[in-house]
Design an enzyme around this catalytic site. Structure first.
Site, PDB file in Angstrom:
ATOM      1  N   HIS A  80       9.088   8.245   4.254  1.00  0.00           N
ATOM      2  CA  HIS A  80       8.203   8.118   3.092  1.00  0.00           C
ATOM      3  C   HIS A  80       7.728   9.497   2.661  1.00  0.00           C
ATOM      4  CE1 HIS A  80       5.280   6.379   0.360  1.00  0.00           C
ATOM      5  NE2 HIS A  80       4.430   7.297   0.792  1.00  0.00           N
ATOM      6  N   ASP A 159      -3.479  -4.526  -0.735  1.00  0.00           N
ATOM      7  CA  ASP A 159      -3.434  -3.118  -1.134  1.00  0.00           C
ATOM      8  C   ASP A 159      -3.362  -2.982  -2.655  1.00  0.00           C
ATOM      9  OD1 ASP A 159      -3.006  -0.186  -0.758  1.00  0.00           O
ATOM     10  OD2 ASP A 159      -1.074  -0.693  -1.652  1.00  0.00           O
ATOM     11  N   ARG A 166     -10.002   0.888  -6.444  1.00  0.00           N
ATOM     12  CA  ARG A 166     -10.283   2.289  -6.101  1.00  0.00           C
ATOM     13  C   ARG A 166     -10.064   3.191  -7.295  1.00  0.00           C
ATOM     14  NH1 ARG A 166      -6.189   3.223  -1.645  1.00  0.00           N
ATOM     15  NH2 ARG A 166      -6.882   5.393  -1.842  1.00  0.00           N
ATOM     16  N   SER A 181      -3.413   2.561   3.051  1.00  0.00           N
ATOM     17  CA  SER A 181      -2.663   2.023   1.919  1.00  0.00           C
ATOM     18  C   SER A 181      -1.163   2.302   2.080  1.00  0.00           C
ATOM     19  CB  SER A 181      -3.199   2.653   0.624  1.00  0.00           C
ATOM     20  OG  SER A 181      -2.338   2.431  -0.456  1.00  0.00           O
ATOM     21  N   LYS A 185       2.154  -0.498   3.480  1.00  0.00           N
ATOM     22  CA  LYS A 185       3.415  -0.790   2.784  1.00  0.00           C
ATOM     23  C   LYS A 185       4.635  -0.474   3.648  1.00  0.00           C
ATOM     24  CE  LYS A 185       1.365   1.275  -0.645  1.00  0.00           C
ATOM     25  NZ  LYS A 185       0.710   1.758  -1.855  1.00  0.00           N
TER      26      LYS A 185
HETATM   27  N1  URA Z   1      -0.345   6.216  -2.574  1.00  0.00           N
HETATM   28  C1  URA Z   1      -0.611   4.992  -2.072  1.00  0.00           C
HETATM   29  O1  URA Z   1       0.288   4.203  -1.874  1.00  0.00           O
HETATM   30  N2  URA Z   1      -1.877   4.668  -1.765  1.00  0.00           N
HETATM   31  C2  URA Z   1      -2.900   5.504  -1.950  1.00  0.00           C
HETATM   32  O2  URA Z   1      -4.019   5.153  -1.658  1.00  0.00           O
HETATM   33  C3  URA Z   1      -2.631   6.773  -2.499  1.00  0.00           C
HETATM   34  C4  URA Z   1      -1.334   7.107  -2.783  1.00  0.00           C
END
Ligand code: URA
Ligand code: CA
Length: 431
Positions: A80, A159, A166, A181, A185
């Site tokens: 990632h 999320d 947010r 977050s 994923k």
């Molecule tokens: N990318 C994400 O997936 N989540 C965040 O909180 C910030 C950047």
């Protein structure tokens, strides 16, 4: 919920049960935005322990589906990147690492920033499709060692909802919230091991190496807590990676890199990240051994050939790996001249991303269409000498008026009188 907010406001830790109560309730709509906002702001100011971050991550994972990769033989390794400009690494790493025998089941997204994501780039290859069923996905990875699909299923709905909140409550920039977050994923996507490329610099979420390292540390700690072998590399984003920014242009750059003729920085980053992936995937004992394997599959062209197999398997025409002129190309190619003589001192990657977006290479809003052919080819990198009037970048456009992009590029590629040092590419590592 009031008690939970109060605890966090006063700097106390909240329990796993309390975190699940909040995440489940907010996802289900039984906890209102104002209470969720108050808790997020309390987290923003008081932080979270490593344990709380692990619990928050798993509560978000449990809010939706998880991809089951257990049908794939071997250790599944995912990678990632926290996002940069002109970051073509995924396109290169998928076949590169798979050619070393590590199964790569890649789930990718579209571009959220100024430029396209991995899926957008792959769609620059005519016919390439990313809609595979779970079964096709698993079978293809077992047969070929690699497959790329779009986001499928209902992954981490908590999320999605929390991220939107947010965004409008000034609580995005919180390391515990970003780390949980991202990791939620990755964990829901099913990999056994995760290699993180955390960017630091102008073009990145984290502007300083210290912040990038703190984010990397938080993510590594979450991954390890929940039993996923996780490691991180912190790399420079003070200038775009490689020379190409734009979807088809980046596919061409990826093909050149897989063939051993890529830009130095992009190639090096792929070798560093790839070595970690190959070790994590159990195909080499040491980083040095892994690197030698990666260099070999570039040298003998098996990584490039495997990219061709991926393209054919997913509906594209692998002839492009031998003839990149078959990729979409733009009508106009316009040189951007330097406004003064000197050394390139700074290339504000995020602004250069904007210059590419204005041409149509990325999306301004989520529903915009992308022009896969357009983008920017940089002619220089930080430290290079340039004469007034010399080309610093070439714009590839389907519109003849590119004055806006030219202005952005000229303003944000800074030229200094004195010689400038090239930035270090690999800033830190968490192994
Ligand atoms: N990318 C994400 O997936 N989540 C965040 O909180 C910030 C950047
Ligand atoms: Ca690039």
């Amino acid at each position: 919920m009031v008690d939970i907010i109060e605890k966090k406001r006063d700097g106390e830790s909240i329990t796993k049960e309390e975190i699940s109560f909040f995440v489940d309730g907010y996802t289900a709509g039984t906890i209102p935005d104002y209470q969720a906002s108050a808790l997020l702001m309390a987290i923003y100011f008081k932080g979270m322990t490593a344990e709380e971050q692990g619990d928050l991550t798993m509560a978000m994972v449990d809010s939706g589906d998880q991809i089951d990769l257990s049908g794939i033989k071997g250790i599944k390794v995912d990678k990632h990147s926290t996002g940069g400009v002109g970051d073509t690494t995924t396109l290169i790493l998928v076949p590169l690492v798979a050619a070393c025998g590590v199964p790569v089941a890649k789930m990718s997204g579209r571009g959220l920033g100024h430029t396209g994501g991995t899926l957008d780039k792959l769609e620059a290859i005519e016919g390439f499709h990313i809609e595979l069923t779970q079964k096709q996905f698993v079978n293809q990875v077992n047969d070929l060692k690699l497959a790329v699909i779009g986001q499928s299923g209902n992954l981490t709905p908590a999320d999605k909802k929390l991220y939107s909140l947010r965004d409008v409550t000034a609580t995005v920039d919180s390391i515990p919230l970003i780390a949980s977050s991202i990791m939620s994923k990755k964990i829901a996507a099913g990999a056994d091991a995760i290699v993180l490329d955390v960017k630091a610099g102008d073009g990145a979420f984290m502007k300083t190496v210290e912040d990038a390292e703190a984010l990397a540390q938080a993510m590594v700690s979450i991954g390890r807590q929940v039993g996923r072998n996780t490691m991180a590399v912190i790399s420079d984003m003070s200038q775009p990676l490689g020379y190409a920014i734009g979807n088809a242009l980046e596919v061409k750059e990826a093909i050149e890199t897989l063939g051993g003729n890529g830009p130095e920085d992009l190639t090096e980053l792929c070798l560093v990240l790839g070595s970690k992936m190959v070790v994590a995937g159990g195909k080499a004992e040491t980083i040095e051994e892994a690197r030698a394997l990666l260099e070999k599959v570039i040298e003998d062209r098996s990584a490039l050939a495997l990219f061709g197999e991926l393209i054919d398997a997913q509906g594209g025409d692998s002839k492009i790996i031998h003839d990149t002129s078959l990729l979409p190309s733009a009508t106009f190619k316009i040189n951007v001249p330097a406004l003064s003589t000197g050394y390139i001192a700074k290339m504000e990657a995020d602004e250069i991303g904007v210059a590419a977006m204005v041409l149509g290479a990325g999306r301004e809003t989520k529903d915009d269409d992308i022009d896969l052919a357009v983008g920017i080819m940089l002619s220089k990198k930080i430290g290079d000498f340039v004469k007034e009037g010399e080309t610093i970048a070439v714009i590839h456009s389907n519109k003849d008026d590119v004055s806006k992009s030219i202005k952005i590029i000229q303003k944000h590629i800074h030229i200094a009188k004195d010689p400038q040092e090239k930035p270090e590419l690999i800033l830190r590592m968490i192994t």
